[in-house]
Design an enzyme around this catalytic site. Structure first.
Site, short mmCIF file in Angstrom:
data_model
loop_
_atom_site.label_atom_id
_atom_site.label_comp_id
_atom_site.label_asym_id
_atom_site.label_seq_id
_atom_site.Cartn_x
_atom_site.Cartn_y
_atom_site.Cartn_z
N SER A 144 0.44 -1.27 0.06
CA SER A 144 0.25 -0.08 -0.36
C SER A 144 1.12 1.47 -0.08
O SER A 144 1.78 1.44 1.05
CB SER A 144 -0.64 0.41 1.48
N TYR A 157 -2.35 -0.38 9.92
CA TYR A 157 -2.12 -1.02 8.41
C TYR A 157 -0.41 -0.60 7.52
O TYR A 157 0.14 -1.27 7.45
CB TYR A 157 -3.39 -0.10 8.29
#
Length: 254
Positions: A144, A157
């Protein structure tokens, strides 16, 4: 040299919806047999979508945080289709889109991020290695932008996605002599999680489009998945240890 996947067996984790489902559809369209894995019933929906389009797919219910589940999915893939050529670890914690600063994250949330992203990669790598060594040998991890530039709203995350890059680089070095490539893909894509974010904050959609040079958020199947197919194919055989950013130019400094 071709970007086709004819005759190859590809296992995709977290493929019940979103990017994972798009990857399954694109790999099947490129000729691969797809092993759809995920903890929920929507994995079977993905497999049905693949077969409805003329592809071959098998759903194996799998929690990547559980080693025995991953071992079983890999074994079923190899026994059913005669081998396993590629693994794409796409699964993330169900809590991935929850906005929580570091001082508000509880131990359970942190543990779930680590279990799905990091432990899941570890389980997939250990289980798949004998088959990847014997086959074409592709291992790919979805990361990501939060892994590359950080995230104020999603520190857990961002942390685990960043750790995946380090693990992928290490595996690329370790497995290179075996002929196995290992890469990461960092996508900016329209996903169910982003749809939910739009509903909660309608101003987010135009604001996000405004900072993407190509003027839109990527389509999972037509913008993100083709890059993954390329990396899994013979055309991507000399790329390893890299993070490929597919984001319409959003983060040009990565």
């Amino acid at each position: 040299m071709t970007d086709r996947l004819d005759g190859r067996v590809v296992l995709v984790t977290g493929s019940g919806a979103g990017i994972g489902r798009a990857l399954c559809l694109a790999c099947a369209d490129a000729g691969a047999v797809v092993v759809v894995t995920g903890p929920g019933d929507n994995g079977q929906e993905t497999a049905t979508l693949v077969t409805d389009r003329g592809g071959r797919a098998l759903f194996v219910r799998t929690d990547v945080a559980v080693a025995a589940d991953v071992d079983r999915a890999v074994a079923v893939a190899a026994e059913t289709f005669g081998g396993l050529d590629a693994v794409v670890h796409n699964a993330t914690s169900r809590l991935s889109s929850r906005v929580e600063p570091i001082d508000e994250i509880d131990d359970g949330t942190w543990a779930d991020h680590v279990a799905v992203s990091l432990r899941g990669t570890y389980h997939c790598a250990r289980s798949a290695l004998p088959h990847l060594r014997a086959g074409v040998g592709r291992f790919l991890v979805m990361t990501s932008p939060a892994a590359l530039e950080g995230s104020v709203a999603l520190p857990a995350y961002g942390a685990v996605k960043g750790a995946l890059r380090g693990m992928a680089k290490s595996l690329a070095v370790e497995w290179g002599p075996l002929g196995i490539t290992v890469n990461c893909v960092s996508p900016l894509a329209q996903t169910p999680a982003l749809d939910n974010a739009y509903r909660e904050n309608p101003a987010l959609a135009p604001r996000l489009r405004a900072v993407v040079p190509l003027g839109r958020v990527g389509d999972p199947e037509h913008d993100i998945a083709p890059v993954v197919v390329f990396l899994l194919s013979d055309a991507g055989r000399y790329i390893t240890g890299q993070t490929i950013v597919v984001d319409g130019g959003r983060f040009t400094g990565l």
